[in-house]
Design a protein around this motif. Sequence first.
Motif, mmCIF file in Angstrom:
data_model
loop_
_atom_site.group_PDB
_atom_site.id
_atom_site.type_symbol
_atom_site.label_atom_id
_atom_site.label_comp_id
_atom_site.label_asym_id
_atom_site.label_seq_id
_atom_site.Cartn_x
_atom_site.Cartn_y
_atom_site.Cartn_z
ATOM 1 N N ASN A 64 0.843 -1.187 0.000
ATOM 2 C CA ASN A 64 0.000 0.000 0.000
ATOM 3 C C ASN A 64 0.892 1.256 0.000
ATOM 4 N N PRO A 65 1.498 1.566 -1.150
ATOM 5 C CA PRO A 65 2.444 2.685 -1.191
ATOM 6 C C PRO A 65 1.831 4.045 -0.848
ATOM 7 N N ASP A 66 0.567 4.264 -1.177
ATOM 8 C CA ASP A 66 -0.039 5.558 -0.839
ATOM 9 C C ASP A 66 -0.179 5.736 0.666
ATOM 10 N N ALA A 67 -0.503 4.674 1.380
ATOM 11 C CA ALA A 67 -0.587 4.754 2.844
ATOM 12 C C ALA A 67 0.787 5.043 3.432
ATOM 13 N N VAL A 68 1.804 4.429 2.869
ATOM 14 C CA VAL A 68 3.172 4.652 3.343
ATOM 15 C C VAL A 68 3.587 6.095 3.076
ATOM 16 N N GLU A 69 3.323 6.581 1.878
ATOM 17 C CA GLU A 69 3.685 7.969 1.564
ATOM 18 C C GLU A 69 2.940 8.942 2.463
ATOM 19 N N CYS A 70 1.689 8.660 2.725
ATOM 20 C CA CYS A 70 0.907 9.493 3.636
ATOM 21 C C CYS A 70 1.536 9.479 5.028
ATOM 22 N N ALA A 71 1.912 8.313 5.498
ATOM 23 C CA ALA A 71 2.549 8.192 6.815
ATOM 24 C C ALA A 71 3.873 8.946 6.853
ATOM 25 N N ILE A 72 4.612 8.913 5.766
ATOM 26 C CA ILE A 72 5.873 9.661 5.722
ATOM 27 C C ILE A 72 5.604 11.144 5.937
ATOM 28 N N PHE A 73 4.625 11.677 5.246
ATOM 29 C CA PHE A 73 4.320 13.102 5.375
ATOM 30 C C PHE A 73 3.880 13.486 6.786
ATOM 31 N N PHE A 74 3.158 12.617 7.458
ATOM 32 C CA PHE A 74 2.560 12.993 8.744
ATOM 33 C C PHE A 74 3.300 12.482 9.976
ATOM 34 N N HIS A 75 4.210 11.523 9.847
ATOM 35 C CA HIS A 75 4.682 10.797 11.028
ATOM 36 C C HIS A 75 5.419 11.636 12.069
ATOM 37 N N ASP A 76 6.057 12.720 11.683
ATOM 38 C CA ASP A 76 6.740 13.587 12.638
ATOM 39 C C ASP A 76 6.121 14.978 12.689
ATOM 40 N N MET A 77 4.873 15.076 12.284
ATOM 41 C CA MET A 77 4.226 16.377 12.228
ATOM 42 C C MET A 77 4.213 17.045 13.599
ATOM 43 N N VAL A 78 3.895 16.292 14.640
ATOM 44 C CA VAL A 78 3.934 16.813 16.003
ATOM 45 C C VAL A 78 5.269 16.396 16.597
ATOM 46 N N TYR A 79 6.024 17.366 17.073
ATOM 47 C CA TYR A 79 7.299 17.022 17.699
ATOM 48 C C TYR A 79 7.587 17.973 18.844
ATOM 49 N N ASP A 80 7.572 17.421 20.035
ATOM 50 C CA ASP A 80 7.924 18.139 21.250
ATOM 51 C C ASP A 80 8.860 17.221 22.016
ATOM 52 N N VAL A 81 10.096 17.632 22.169
ATOM 53 C CA VAL A 81 11.116 16.788 22.783
ATOM 54 C C VAL A 81 10.718 16.330 24.188
ATOM 55 N N LYS A 82 9.846 17.063 24.861
ATOM 56 C CA LYS A 82 9.438 16.719 26.226
ATOM 57 C C LYS A 82 8.221 15.784 26.262
ATOM 58 N N ASP A 83 7.600 15.563 25.124
ATOM 59 C CA ASP A 83 6.368 14.766 25.066
ATOM 60 C C ASP A 83 6.666 13.383 24.497
ATOM 61 N N LYS A 84 6.195 12.365 25.150
ATOM 62 C CA LYS A 84 6.422 10.991 24.682
ATOM 63 C C LYS A 84 5.287 10.494 23.783
#
Length: 151
Positions: A64-84
């Motif tokens: 499912n390459p489209d799902a993977v590409e979508c995940a690539i775009f969104f996977h680090d969208m939220v990033y707060d070093v203090k938040d797990k």
Amino acid sequence: MGGKMDLEERFKCLWQRLKAVCQPNCTFSMLSKNYNCEDRYYHNFNHISHCLIEFDTAKHLFANPDAVECAIFFHDMVYDVKDKRNEENSAVIMKMYLLRNSVEVLMIDKAYDLVLNSKHTKEPQDQDAKMFIDIDLSIFGQDYSKVLEYD
């Protein structure tokens, strides 16, 4: 693609393939705002570009390459070093945007699971997830000088 990847154009093409009902501009603008924050040294659009380049070399191997590409775009969208819960928060926001745009539920669920896999807390269960994680961590297989660019 020669030179620097046009992420906005790439995202628009993905958005069309996902059959999202609204224009991609608002969603890409939100992604851009998050990935371009000044305090991001690694989890930024350079990382996304690197992941997409790696993805393109193996795209034909994904179920499912489209799902993977979508995940690539969104996977680090939220990033707060203090938040797990960065990955969980990114997955939830991605799901909200995709649902709001009437993307197929099976596609959303697959991309959601992939984003959660980027937490790297357990062994991925399917081949797409395993390769997605390899892509996410692929910077560590690069020449040391390349790794230092992100450090």
